[in-house]
Design a protein around this motif. Structure first.
Motif, short mmCIF file in Angstrom:
data_model
loop_
_atom_site.label_atom_id
_atom_site.label_comp_id
_atom_site.label_asym_id
_atom_site.label_seq_id
_atom_site.Cartn_x
_atom_site.Cartn_y
_atom_site.Cartn_z
N GLU A 60 0.83 -1.21 0.00
CA GLU A 60 0.00 0.00 0.00
C GLU A 60 0.86 1.26 0.00
N GLN A 61 2.02 1.17 0.66
CA GLN A 61 2.93 2.32 0.63
C GLN A 61 3.56 2.47 -0.76
N LEU A 62 3.96 1.34 -1.35
CA LEU A 62 4.56 1.39 -2.68
C LEU A 62 3.56 1.86 -3.73
N ALA A 63 2.27 1.65 -3.48
CA ALA A 63 1.25 2.05 -4.44
C ALA A 63 1.27 3.55 -4.69
N GLN A 64 1.81 4.32 -3.73
CA GLN A 64 1.87 5.78 -3.86
C GLN A 64 3.21 6.27 -4.40
N SER A 65 4.13 5.32 -4.67
CA SER A 65 5.49 5.71 -5.08
C SER A 65 5.51 6.16 -6.54
N ASP A 66 6.46 7.07 -6.82
CA ASP A 66 6.71 7.48 -8.20
C ASP A 66 8.00 6.86 -8.73
N GLN A 67 8.61 5.99 -7.93
CA GLN A 67 9.82 5.29 -8.39
C GLN A 67 9.36 4.06 -9.16
N TRP A 68 8.97 4.27 -10.41
CA TRP A 68 8.23 3.25 -11.15
C TRP A 68 9.01 1.96 -11.29
N ARG A 69 10.27 2.02 -11.63
CA ARG A 69 11.04 0.79 -11.85
C ARG A 69 11.26 0.03 -10.54
N SER A 70 11.85 0.72 -9.56
CA SER A 70 12.19 0.03 -8.31
C SER A 70 10.94 -0.43 -7.57
N ALA A 71 9.91 0.41 -7.54
CA ALA A 71 8.67 0.02 -6.85
C ALA A 71 8.00 -1.16 -7.56
N ALA A 73 -3.65 -2.74 -3.96
CA ALA A 73 -2.47 -1.86 -3.94
C ALA A 73 -1.68 -2.03 -5.23
N ARG A 74 -1.49 -3.26 -5.67
CA ARG A 74 -0.76 -3.50 -6.93
C ARG A 74 -1.50 -2.89 -8.10
N SER A 75 -2.82 -3.06 -8.10
CA SER A 75 -3.61 -2.50 -9.21
C SER A 75 -3.54 -0.98 -9.22
N PHE A 79 -1.11 0.89 -8.10
CA PHE A 79 0.22 1.28 -8.59
C PHE A 79 0.29 1.13 -10.12
N SER A 80 -0.21 0.01 -10.61
CA SER A 80 -0.17 -0.22 -12.06
C SER A 80 -0.97 0.84 -12.80
N LYS A 81 -2.12 1.22 -12.22
CA LYS A 81 -2.96 2.24 -12.86
C LYS A 81 -2.24 3.57 -12.89
N ARG A 82 -1.60 3.97 -11.76
CA ARG A 82 -0.87 5.23 -11.71
C ARG A 82 0.32 5.20 -12.68
N ARG A 83 1.03 4.07 -12.70
CA ARG A 83 2.18 3.96 -13.59
C ARG A 83 1.74 4.05 -15.05
N LYS A 84 0.65 3.36 -15.38
CA LYS A 84 0.14 3.40 -16.75
C LYS A 84 -0.26 4.83 -17.14
N ALA A 85 -0.94 5.53 -16.20
CA ALA A 85 -1.34 6.91 -16.48
C ALA A 85 -0.11 7.80 -16.64
N HIS A 86 0.91 7.57 -15.79
CA HIS A 86 2.14 8.37 -15.87
C HIS A 86 2.81 8.21 -17.22
N PHE A 87 2.96 6.95 -17.64
CA PHE A 87 3.67 6.74 -18.91
C PHE A 87 2.82 7.14 -20.10
N ALA A 88 1.49 7.05 -19.94
CA ALA A 88 0.63 7.56 -21.01
C ALA A 88 0.80 9.07 -21.15
N SER A 89 0.86 9.75 -19.99
CA SER A 89 1.09 11.20 -20.00
C SER A 89 2.48 11.51 -20.56
N LEU A 90 3.45 10.70 -20.17
CA LEU A 90 4.82 10.90 -20.65
C LEU A 90 4.89 10.69 -22.15
N ASP A 91 4.18 9.68 -22.63
CA ASP A 91 4.14 9.45 -24.07
C ASP A 91 3.53 10.64 -24.81
N ALA A 92 2.45 11.19 -24.20
CA ALA A 92 1.81 12.35 -24.83
C ALA A 92 2.78 13.54 -24.85
#
Length: 409
Positions: free
Chosen positions: A133-144, A176-178, A180-193
């Motif tokens: 649950e703590q990692l779910a809020q992390s922005d360290q996408w690779r390590s988390a 928690a895993r879901s 994190f995956s949702k936030r990471r997906k949104a982050h990289f989608a935004s990064l791609d944009a």
């Protein structure tokens, strides 16, 4: 009839075993001698002894479950209670009772151990859930992300809890895993944009850079390239493949322009160095006109030198002030000589100077007469006051006389 300490066979062939409760019928024997009958049932007893011994060893040395051990004990007890063997059946009952006690004790131990393992597993899974649950809020996408995958492997290695508790904890862990995956997906989608926007911006910058590469408007174009570089940095990174290709084109366009400018500037610098040598020679020639003795000749010579100076062109920027300063010094000397000549030959200025000198001379003479009269009258205070005034008028007169001399007398 035949008998031994634990059994007998009567005349009808009936076999008995002796127990603490009395004799019990074991069976009947008609095929042979009474001794053979006893030996047969004694062998059956020995078989029970062997089976009980084996079960005791399994309970003692293996992880035989309490349920399976109790089933085996009940099976052997049934055989003992059915009295189909001749021997110390009471001893076998005692051994089976001890074995039951051992199994019960082992069952309690395992129950306690299982409860302990369950508590440890619950604590471990609680800790895994809390970390997830703590990692779910992390922005360290690779390590988390790597850590969450490791937590799943750890979870799989832990014992299951009761269904309700295990399901609740797994639900939180999975959520928690879901998340994190949702936030990471949104982050990289935004990064791609963002990278796609950066690619479009940089394509426009590259197009302009390439269009400027053949420019010979060196100053403005170089300034524009600096602006384009600032815009490039501000645009952010495009996708890696596009970024590398665009950068190579952008840098290539700049290289073409600056290489051409460098060649032109190198030629210009060489020309300006030669110009500097020529102007230094002219400055040296001009400096020979000072001090000015023949104003008319000096003016003509300086005009000729200046015309040649203007025809030469630019010199290096850092050398310009010094060489131009030498020419300006000669020019000022000639101007000062012209001003002196003008003062000497201007009738109106001479008349004004003469008039002012005459007025001052009259004022000085009058003050001297007044001072002499005051002293003769014994009025020294007035004489001293007039003397101080005389000093000031005399100074003005001296200055006027000096100016008049510049007009030739």
């Amino acid at each position: 009839m035949s008998s031994d300490p634990w059994g007998r066979v009567d005349e009808t062939g009936t076999v008995y075993v002796r127990t603490a409760e009395g004799e019990k019928v074991v069976g009947s024997w008609q095929a042979g001698t009474p001794e053979e009958a006893l030996a047969y049932f004694e062998r059956k007893y020995e078989g029970l002894v062997v089976e009980i011994g084996l079960l005791e060893r399994r309970v003692r040395t293996t992880d035989l479950s309490a349920k399976d051990a109790q089933t085996a004990i009940d099976h052997l007890r049934t055989q003992v209670e059915e009295h189909h063997a001749v021997g110390d059946l009471g001893a076998l009952r005692v051994r089976l009772d001890k074995l039951v006690a051992t199994v019960d004790s082992r069952r309690e131990e395992r129950k306690v151990q299982k409860a302990k393992q369950t508590d440890e597993a619950r604590a471990a899974k609680d800790a895994l859930v809390a970390e997830a649950e703590q990692l779910a809020q992390s922005d360290q996408w690779r390590s988390a992300g790597e850590r969450l995958r490791a937590l799943v492997d750890t979870w799989k290695g832990l014992p299951r809890l009761d269904r309700k508790s295990d399901d609740e904890l797994w639900h939180r862990f999975s959520h928690a895993r879901s998340a994190f995956s949702k936030r990471r997906k949104a982050h990289f989608a935004s990064l791609d944009a963002q990278r796609e926007d950066a690619r479009k911006v940089k394509e426009r910058l590259v197009a302009e850079a390439e269009s400027l590469s053949k420019s010979t408007d060196w100053g403005p174009t170089a300034a524009r390239y600096r602006e384009l570089m600032a815009d490039w940095k501000a645009a952010g990174r495009a996708q890696r493949e596009a970024e590398d290709d665009l950068w190579n084109r952008f840098r290539g366009a700049q290289d073409v322009f600056f290489a051409a400018r460098g060649e032109v500037f190198a030629e210009r610098d060489a020309e300006q160095v030669e110009n500097l040598k020529l102007k230094e020679e002219l400055a040296e020639e001009a400096e020979k006109l000072v001090p000015v003795t023949d104003l008319k000749a000096a003016r003509a010579a300086f005009r000729s030198i200046n015309e040649r100076w203007e025809a030469i062109g630019h010199v290096p920027r850092d050398a310009r002030p010094k060489v131009e300063g030498r020419m300006h010094a000669v020019e000022r000397a000639i101007q000062e000589a012209e001003e002196g000549e003008w003062r000497r030959t201007n009738p109106e200025a001479r008349a004004r100077a003469a008039g002012l000198t005459g007025q001052l001379q009259a004022a000085v003479d009058k003050l001297r007469e007044q001072i002499d009269a005051a002293r003769a009258a014994g009025n020294n205070a007035k004489a001293d006051k007039l003397a101080r005034e005389l000093e000031g008028r005399q100074a003005l007169l001296d200055q006027a006389l000096k100016g008049l001399e510049e007009f030739g007398g």
